[in-house]
Design an enzyme around this catalytic site. Structure first.
Site, PDB file in Angstrom:
ATOM      1  N   LYS A 180       1.046  -1.092   0.029  1.00  9.27           N
ATOM      2  CA  LYS A 180       0.128  -0.138   0.005  1.00  9.27           C
ATOM      3  C   LYS A 180       0.761   1.311   0.161  1.00  9.27           C
ATOM      4  CE  LYS A 180      -3.939   0.880   2.586  1.00  9.27           C
ATOM      5  NZ  LYS A 180      -4.721   0.592   3.880  1.00  9.27           N
ATOM      6  N   THR A 181       0.718   1.858  -1.120  1.00  9.39           N
ATOM      7  CA  THR A 181       1.422   3.403  -1.038  1.00  9.39           C
ATOM      8  C   THR A 181       0.613   4.565  -1.354  1.00  9.39           C
ATOM      9  OG1 THR A 181       1.567   3.021  -3.469  1.00  9.39           O
ATOM     10  CG2 THR A 181       3.562   2.320  -2.476  1.00  9.39           C
TER      11      THR A 181
END
Ligand code: G3P
Length: 217
Positions: free
Chosen positions: A83-84
């Site tokens: 998750k960025t």
């Protein structure tokens, strides 16, 4: 439509998994800290239960550092999705991970222009935050609808993951909007089962049965 739980609590995850309706998990650093669990260990434990995509978030503002952390997270288990954040640096990091075959969930998405960029770099998921937009007097679900329309127009492969879900109507609205996935806290998942007429109706049937069963048994 896929159902994800937004939690790092193993009991909640086991319960939903046993019901056969759990397709994946999203976590964030806060959710893992809340459980008092070791970050990497908890991600692995979750992956082993779910056997589906498990989003684990990077914790940096710098693209290079996010990319390094993302590689480390991806090595934990093949089900890990990194998750960025949907920032310029976050998208650079996402690009760096994607080119190495790592799946990315672009989180904290609050606009369709951000979602377009996420799709263009080939992220697996985009996470529009519905509840947090509602909090600031926007119709969060309008963003989900708009992203679904845009992605369909161009057959983008990125899946729309409706996040920051606060109640069961958000789940229904996300389904109507055509979101691929909805990720919800366990409390919301539990509410999906409930209807007072179902409970009342079951009580009534069981009472009726008590009265008449001697006639047929
Ligand atoms: O999936 C996103 C979630 O972790 C944030 O939810 O309720 O803090 O806006 P919320």
């Amino acid at each position: 439509m896929k159902f994800f739980l937004d939690t790092a609590n193993l009991d909640e995850i086991r319960e939903a998994a046993q019901m056969g309706v759990l397709d994946g998990i999203t976590t964030n650093p806060f959710l893992i800290a809340k459980e008092g669990a070791k970050f990497e260990k908890r991600i692995v434990e979750i992956c082993e239960i779910v056997q589906g995509p498990v989003s684990a978030e990077v914790t940096s503002r710098d693209a290079e550092e996010m990319c390094r952390q993302g590689h480390a997270l991806a090595r934990l288990n093949p089900w890990v999705v990194v998750k960025t954040p949907t920032t310029k640096e976050g998208l650079k990091a996402a690009r760096c991970l994607i080119k190495d075959g790592i799946k990315v969930n672009s989180t904290l998405c609050f606009s369709s222009s951000q979602a377009l960029l996420v799709a263009k770099i080939g992220a697996s998921y985009v996470s529009p935050f519905v509840g947090r937009l509602d909090d600031v007097s926007h119709q969060g679900m309008d963003l989900v609808r708009e992203i679904v329309t845009i992605y369909r127009n161009y057959s983008f492969k990125t899946q729309v993951l409706a996040a920051s879900i606060r109640h069961s109507m958000h789940v229904i609205e996300a389904a109507k909007a055509g979101a691929d996935i909805v990720t919800m806290p366990y409390k919301v998942f539990d509410q999906l089962f409930k209807h007072p007429l179902t409970e009342k109706g079951q009580d009534r049937f069981l009472e009726d049965w008590e009265r008449v069963k001697s006639l047929v048994t």
